[in-house]
Design a protein around this motif. Structure first.
Motif, PDB file in Angstrom:
ATOM      1  N   PRO A 175       0.929  -1.263  -0.043  1.00 41.40           N
ATOM      2  CA  PRO A 175       0.177   0.057   0.010  1.00 41.40           C
ATOM      3  C   PRO A 175       1.024   1.314  -0.099  1.00 41.40           C
ATOM      4  CG  PRO A 175       0.021  -0.803   2.382  1.00 41.40           C
ATOM      5  CD  PRO A 175       0.623  -2.105   1.325  1.00 41.40           C
ATOM      6  N   GLY A 176       0.315   2.386  -0.342  1.00 42.16           N
ATOM      7  CA  GLY A 176       0.837   3.754  -0.384  1.00 42.16           C
ATOM      8  C   GLY A 176       1.691   4.039   1.061  1.00 42.16           C
ATOM      9  N   TYR A 177       1.375   3.934   2.149  1.00 37.45           N
ATOM     10  CA  TYR A 177       2.252   4.307   3.089  1.00 37.45           C
ATOM     11  C   TYR A 177       3.241   3.389   3.485  1.00 37.45           C
ATOM     12  CZ  TYR A 177      -0.490   0.769   5.722  1.00 37.45           C
ATOM     13  OH  TYR A 177      -1.444  -0.375   6.076  1.00 37.45           O
ATOM     14  N   ALA A 178       3.285   2.117   3.009  1.00 36.86           N
ATOM     15  CA  ALA A 178       4.456   1.212   3.080  1.00 36.86           C
ATOM     16  C   ALA A 178       5.552   1.770   2.106  1.00 36.86           C
ATOM     17  CB  ALA A 178       4.099  -0.149   2.700  1.00 36.86           C
ATOM     18  N   LEU A 179       5.147   2.132   0.774  1.00 40.62           N
ATOM     19  CA  LEU A 179       6.242   2.605   0.062  1.00 40.62           C
ATOM     20  C   LEU A 179       6.644   4.014   0.536  1.00 40.62           C
ATOM     21  CD1 LEU A 179       4.326   2.035  -3.477  1.00 40.62           C
ATOM     22  CD2 LEU A 179       5.984   0.709  -2.682  1.00 40.62           C
ATOM     23  N   ALA A 180       6.012   4.660   1.078  1.00 33.78           N
ATOM     24  CA  ALA A 180       6.430   5.846   1.719  1.00 33.78           C
ATOM     25  C   ALA A 180       7.725   5.545   2.798  1.00 33.78           C
ATOM     26  CB  ALA A 180       5.517   6.873   2.308  1.00 33.78           C
ATOM     27  N   VAL A 181       7.101   4.577   3.642  1.00 31.68           N
ATOM     28  CA  VAL A 181       8.372   4.306   4.593  1.00 31.68           C
ATOM     29  C   VAL A 181       9.479   3.519   3.851  1.00 31.68           C
ATOM     30  CG1 VAL A 181       8.615   2.480   6.310  1.00 31.68           C
ATOM     31  CG2 VAL A 181       6.543   3.628   6.390  1.00 31.68           C
ATOM     32  N   ILE A 182       9.268   2.831   2.686  1.00 32.42           N
ATOM     33  CA  ILE A 182      10.585   2.328   2.256  1.00 32.42           C
ATOM     34  C   ILE A 182      11.318   3.578   1.626  1.00 32.42           C
ATOM     35  CG2 ILE A 182      11.215   1.036   0.279  1.00 32.42           C
ATOM     36  CD1 ILE A 182       8.937  -0.656   0.382  1.00 32.42           C
ATOM     37  N   GLY A 183      10.907   4.632   1.242  1.00 35.50           N
ATOM     38  CA  GLY A 183      11.441   5.476   0.603  1.00 35.50           C
ATOM     39  C   GLY A 183      12.203   6.586   1.663  1.00 35.50           C
ATOM     40  N   LEU A 184      11.468   6.463   2.920  1.00 35.61           N
ATOM     41  CA  LEU A 184      12.281   7.176   4.014  1.00 35.61           C
ATOM     42  C   LEU A 184      13.453   6.464   4.524  1.00 35.61           C
ATOM     43  CD1 LEU A 184      11.033   9.722   5.527  1.00 35.61           C
ATOM     44  CD2 LEU A 184      10.296   8.244   7.327  1.00 35.61           C
ATOM     45  N   LEU A 185      13.239   5.134   4.457  1.00 32.24           N
ATOM     46  CA  LEU A 185      14.405   4.365   4.956  1.00 32.24           C
ATOM     47  C   LEU A 185      15.580   4.509   4.017  1.00 32.24           C
ATOM     48  CD1 LEU A 185      13.022   0.920   5.737  1.00 32.24           C
ATOM     49  CD2 LEU A 185      13.786   2.279   7.418  1.00 32.24           C
ATOM     50  N   VAL A 186      15.297   4.599   2.759  1.00 30.96           N
ATOM     51  CA  VAL A 186      16.396   4.613   1.882  1.00 30.96           C
ATOM     52  C   VAL A 186      17.005   6.036   1.832  1.00 30.96           C
ATOM     53  CG1 VAL A 186      17.175   4.519  -0.493  1.00 30.96           C
ATOM     54  CG2 VAL A 186      15.340   2.940   0.201  1.00 30.96           C
ATOM     55  N   ALA A 187      16.032   7.091   1.924  1.00 29.02           N
ATOM     56  CA  ALA A 187      16.555   8.464   2.006  1.00 29.02           C
ATOM     57  C   ALA A 187      17.284   8.695   3.123  1.00 29.02           C
ATOM     58  CB  ALA A 187      15.547   9.345   1.787  1.00 29.02           C
ATOM     59  N   ALA A 188      16.984   8.364   4.346  1.00 34.05           N
ATOM     60  CA  ALA A 188      17.514   8.589   5.611  1.00 34.05           C
ATOM     61  C   ALA A 188      18.869   8.431   5.742  1.00 34.05           C
ATOM     62  CB  ALA A 188      16.813   8.053   6.845  1.00 34.05           C
ATOM     63  N   SER A 189      19.527   7.212   5.147  1.00 32.73           N
ATOM     64  CA  SER A 189      20.977   7.275   5.163  1.00 32.73           C
ATOM     65  C   SER A 189      21.569   7.545   3.904  1.00 32.73           C
ATOM     66  CB  SER A 189      21.139   5.662   5.248  1.00 32.73           C
ATOM     67  OG  SER A 189      19.922   4.846   4.570  1.00 32.73           O
ATOM     68  N   THR A 190      20.913   7.459   2.725  1.00 28.71           N
ATOM     69  CA  THR A 190      21.617   8.073   1.778  1.00 28.71           C
ATOM     70  C   THR A 190      21.922   9.525   1.822  1.00 28.71           C
ATOM     71  OG1 THR A 190      19.771   7.853   0.618  1.00 28.71           O
ATOM     72  CG2 THR A 190      21.477   6.049   0.074  1.00 28.71           C
ATOM     73  N   MET A 191      21.015  10.221   2.219  1.00 25.00           N
ATOM     74  CA  MET A 191      21.066  11.464   2.256  1.00 25.00           C
ATOM     75  C   MET A 191      22.386  11.973   3.214  1.00 25.00           C
ATOM     76  SD  MET A 191      19.444  13.315   0.037  1.00 25.00           S
ATOM     77  CE  MET A 191      19.156  11.836  -1.131  1.00 25.00           C
ATOM     78  N   CYS A 192      22.830  11.148   4.074  1.00 20.72           N
ATOM     79  CA  CYS A 192      23.639  11.624   5.254  1.00 20.72           C
ATOM     80  C   CYS A 192      25.001  12.068   4.456  1.00 20.72           C
ATOM     81  CB  CYS A 192      24.092  10.335   6.142  1.00 20.72           C
ATOM     82  SG  CYS A 192      22.579  10.498   7.287  1.00 20.72           S
ATOM     83  N   ILE A 193      25.160  11.270   3.322  1.00 17.92           N
ATOM     84  CA  ILE A 193      26.468  11.585   2.742  1.00 17.92           C
ATOM     85  C   ILE A 193      26.683  12.807   1.903  1.00 17.92           C
ATOM     86  CG2 ILE A 193      28.175  10.667   0.909  1.00 17.92           C
ATOM     87  CD1 ILE A 193      27.092   8.194   1.569  1.00 17.92           C
ATOM     88  N   PRO A 194      25.793  13.434   1.173  1.00 13.71           N
ATOM     89  CA  PRO A 194      25.580  14.525   0.510  1.00 13.71           C
ATOM     90  C   PRO A 194      25.402  15.681   1.797  1.00 13.71           C
ATOM     91  CG  PRO A 194      23.633  13.487  -0.188  1.00 13.71           C
ATOM     92  CD  PRO A 194      24.472  12.381   0.654  1.00 13.71           C
ATOM     93  N   LEU A 195      24.685  15.552   2.716  1.00 15.98           N
ATOM     94  CA  LEU A 195      24.373  16.449   3.836  1.00 15.98           C
ATOM     95  C   LEU A 195      25.706  16.758   4.635  1.00 15.98           C
ATOM     96  CD1 LEU A 195      20.861  15.589   5.286  1.00 15.98           C
ATOM     97  CD2 LEU A 195      21.679  17.802   4.237  1.00 15.98           C
ATOM     98  N   GLY A 196      26.384  15.554   4.777  1.00 15.47           N
ATOM     99  CA  GLY A 196      27.592  15.668   5.454  1.00 15.47           C
ATOM    100  C   GLY A 196      28.652  16.632   4.878  1.00 15.47           C
ATOM    101  N   ALA A 197      28.726  16.448   3.518  1.00 16.51           N
ATOM    102  CA  ALA A 197      29.600  17.205   2.667  1.00 16.51           C
ATOM    103  C   ALA A 197      29.296  18.455   2.605  1.00 16.51           C
ATOM    104  CB  ALA A 197      29.496  16.543   1.319  1.00 16.51           C
ATOM    105  N   LEU A 198      27.815  18.923   2.535  1.00 13.78           N
ATOM    106  CA  LEU A 198      27.414  20.267   2.559  1.00 13.78           C
ATOM    107  C   LEU A 198      27.695  21.062   3.768  1.00 13.78           C
ATOM    108  CD1 LEU A 198      25.713  21.927   0.537  1.00 13.78           C
ATOM    109  CD2 LEU A 198      23.496  21.411   1.785  1.00 13.78           C
TER     110      LEU A 198
END
Lengths: 555, 224
Positions: free
Chosen positions: A515-538
């Protein structure tokens, strides 16, 4: 004259520590089910290719970085480039997600362990139905071991949306698992964790990621381990040994698992045949022994010709038994280690003994991994002066365990196993790929491969040969990038992600869409860790800018 | 008169035949799987076995209703097949050889099921009365599930371990806080290695020995 960092007593201790990392639940639990999903023996080909192209080079890289920099992961990457501090943070976020759901496996192992002290084992027979005239319907349709797993352990709901309530038995086992982890980390361990993670849809992706995660790349644990090495340790040889032992263990565990599969499939096939034979004999009042497995098809044809009406009535109940179909519908997924092995154990002599031994082994492997995971979260927390000045170490460890335990209660709900699968499949896959990609590029192109070569020459006395250099500089980054592309295109092509839900009425797994909200959770999981790298550089970039401005205004 | 007698006799003979038919009311189908149950020791199903069966059913009826009126002749068998399955019906001599209601027969068989099975060396599964479902015996369950007991034991051990470690940690902390205040001034300077007035340990932890700012920027300088 450097103050000595704690060292391993001898190189063998280091190798054993690495092996104890590498061999974990992933070898016993995850590798066999991946093998089964992607064609059995054929899966070994992409697996071995990925081992040579990706696993060994990256393992060697991480060990060498740790040994050279003599720092844990966050420190080591900071030395290579201050913009890479986000890589260490991303590793910590990934391990946080991992520790949230991983301990549930230990809870299951505890559950089975506690139930092993009965005669007969509870998964050996089906329970009776309410008016004691036969066995439970759901258990009849499937096998007693699967029924014990899906109904009595998980009490699984038919879909993700039907959340149900928290199962108190599982919640108790989960609490116990966290208490055990807390007890072990209370005195503080120097060991860091290892990671195994879940599959992408395609076989090659699965092989690649399995190698990664099974070896524990990208988590910083290997860097930390190697940082306690003497400078002159031959990490090249260790990298090869550890990866070979890890793969051998996985393959060995799979051989055992597959032999059990074969046994189960044969057993189910023969049961199916005898059911059909019994049905025919009862319906047409044939003599016992007149219909056997050998003459079944002839008898069927004969009966169809002589009693067409009666046969037509009976036809829907006559299943076409096929060994291939049984092999294909074998157990998949996270329940594998529990269903398949409990099936094998119930047929042995003195099953209680083997059951206790097996689930105790699973617990050892699982708790060992958990210790590493939690240590990886605790290390940055205890390093930060801000937190250690206010709270003692026991309170910090307790708080981390408590938070993870409470969040982990989600996985003890009726739909918990579906959420577990989501975390298992998506919490660390993409992020670890990215982390390892950044690591390889950082070492080869930012730090410089020539400098790295020279460091290795100083440490182990010889330069790495062309195989390693090509793998580090070209093959591994290219492979990882193509994995990314595969993953994204597969997601775009299928449009939506699907999962396997247990259907109680049929007694088997069915495919459903998230369902939609499960896909949102998946997106959040992936984003939460991958975004750390560019954010750290920033963040580093902004800080440097501000410092430069401050300096220039002062001067 | 004679004809009437003949008519009555033929009716009497015909009635039982009509009573015992497949799917007749108050008739039950029985199925035996002798070869499955006994394998090589299987006996053949013949007229003697049928006689034993009739005797067992009569016995069951007598046990159930405590009337001694049911005779072996009251139990009628028909349609015996190779499978070894047949239909039977029980008649009541006191009621003009009509069939005994199905419920009574069912209850009687249920009561003496075990005895009937034993007479034929079979079980509920291999001697099936198709309309009479058997009650399976539930497994023995102790009042407290075993797993809770084991869980309780392990939980107590773990909690005891945690409490022990925490209390030990607090005691050590207190001891450390008391002593250094006395010995601090004299001993600390001698023991802790210093560099620029900062203890070496904090330098290591903070990565202070290696100046990250310079180390990372090395590549900005062109190599010699």
């Amino acid at each position: 004259m450097e103050k000595s960092r704690p060292l391993w007593d001898n190189p063998l201790q280091f190798v054993f520590a690495c092996i104890s990392y590498a061999v974990g639940l992933g070898n016993v639990w995850r590798f066999p089910y991946l093998c089964q999903m992607y064609g059995g023996g054929g899966f070994l080909i992409p697996y071995l290719i990925m081992l040579i192209a990706e696993g060994m080079p990256l393992l060697y890289l991480e060990l060498a970085v740790g040994q050279r920099m003599r720092q844990g992961s966050i420190g080591a990457w900071k030395i290579i480039s201050p913009y890479l501090c986000g890589v260490g943070v991303a590793s910590v976020v990934v391990s946080f997600f991992l520790s949230m759901y991983y301990n549930v496996i230990n809870a299951w192992a505890f559950w089975y362990l506690f139930h092993s002290f009965q005669d007969p084992l509870p998964w050996a027979t089906c329970p009776l139905n309410s008016n004691r005239t036969g066995y439970e319907e759901e258990c009849e349709k499937t096998s007693s071991t699967q029924y014990f797993w899906y109904r009595q352990t998980l009490n699984i709901s038919p879909a993700l949306e039907a959340s149900g309530s928290v199962q108190w038995e599982q919640a108790l086992c989960l609490t116990l698992a966290w208490l055990v982890v807390y007890l072990c980390i209370l005195r503080g361990t120097e060991s860091t964790g290892k990671l195994e993670q879940l599959s992408n849809p395609k076989a090659w992706i699965s092989a690649a990621t399995q190698i990664f995660f099974s070896l524990g790349l990208g988590f910083g644990s290997l860097i930390a381990f190697a940082s306690y090495n003497e400078s002159s340790t031959n990490c090249e040889r260790h990298a090869v040994i550890v990866s070979l032992i890890n793969s051998t263990t996985s393959i060995f565990a799979s051989i055992v698992t597959f032999s059990i599969y074969g046994f189960k499939a044969t057993f189910n096939y023969e049961t199916c045949l005898s059911k059909v034979i019994l049905l025919l004999m009862d319906a047409f009042d044939l003599e016992e022994g007149s219909v056997t497995a050998d003459n079944l098809s002839q008898m069927k044809a004969f009966l169809m010709a002589t009693h067409p009406q009666q046969y037509a009535q009976l036809a829907p109940q006559l299943k076409n038994c096929s060994l291939e179909a049984e092999l294909d519908t074998a157990v998949q997924g996270t329940g594998l280690a529990f269903i398949v092995y409990s099936e094998a154990i119930k047929n042995m002599e003195v099953p209680q003994l083997y059951s206790v031994l097996y689930f105790f082994m699973l617990l050892m492997l699982g708790i060992g991994s958990m210790l590493g995971n939690t240590a990886a979260i605790l290390t940055p927390l205890t390093d930060s002066k801000f937190i250690t000045s206010r709270f003692p170490k026991e309170v910090i460890s307790g708080a981390v365990c408590l938070i993870n335990c409470v969040i982990g209660l989600i996985f003890t709900m009726e739909a918990g196993n579906y959420w577990f699968d989501i975390f298992n499949d998506y919490a660390a896959t993409l992020s670890l790929l990215l982390i390892v990609l950044v690591e390889t590029i950082a070492v080869c192109y930012i730090y410089g491969i020539r400098r790295f070569e020279k460091d290795l020459h100083t440490m182990i006395g010889r330069k790495p040969n062309w195989y390693w250099k090509i793998m580090w500089a070209f093959a591994s980054p290219l492979l990882i990038i193509s994995l990314f592309i595969f993953y994204l295109t597969d997601y775009i092509l299928t449009g939506t992600l699907q999962y396997q839900a247990w259907d109680a009425t049929q007694g088997q797994l069915v495919t459903k869409d998230y369902p939609g909200y499960a896909l949102a959770v998946i997106g959040l999981l992936v984003a939460a860790s991958t975004m750390c790298i560019p954010l750290g550089a920033l963040v580093t970039f902004i800080r440097k800018r501000l410092k430069r401005e401050r300096v220039s205004t002062v001067a | 008169m004679f004809r009437l007698l003949l008519l009555a006799a033929s009716l009497a003979a015909a009635a039982p035949a009509q009573l015992c038919k497949p799917d007749a009311q108050n008739a039950f189908k029985v199925r035996l799987s002798i070869k499955t149950a006994l394998g090589e020791n299987a006996y053949a199903w013949d007229a003697h076995e049928e006689y034993l069966f009739k005797a067992m059913v009569a016995f069951a009826m007598r046990r159930y209703s405590s009337k001694s009126s049911t005779q072996i002749a009251n139990v009628l068998l028909c349609n015996v097949t190779d499978r070894v399955s047949f239909w039977f019906v029980v008649t009541d001599s006191s009621r003009n050889l009509t069939a005994v209601p199905g419920r009574e027969v069912e209850a009687a068989i249920r009561m003496s099921r075990h005895r009937i099975n034993s007479a034929f060396l079979l079980s509920d599964r291999t001697l099936q009365f198709l309309k009479i479902t058997s009650t399976l015996s539930p497994p023995v369950e102790p009042s407290t599930p075993v797993w809770l007991i084991v869980f309780g034991v392990v939980l107590c051990l773990i909690v005891a371990g945690i409490v022990f470690l925490i209390v030990g940690g607090i005691r050590q902390h207190k001891k450390r806080n008391k002593e250094p205040r006395q010995a601090e001034a004299v001993e600390e300077k001698a023991e802790v290695a210093m560099e620029n007035g900062i203890p070496c340990e904090t330098l290591e932890v903070k990565g202070g020995r290696l100046n990250g700012g310079f180390a990372a920027e090395e590549e900005r300088f062109t190599p010699l």
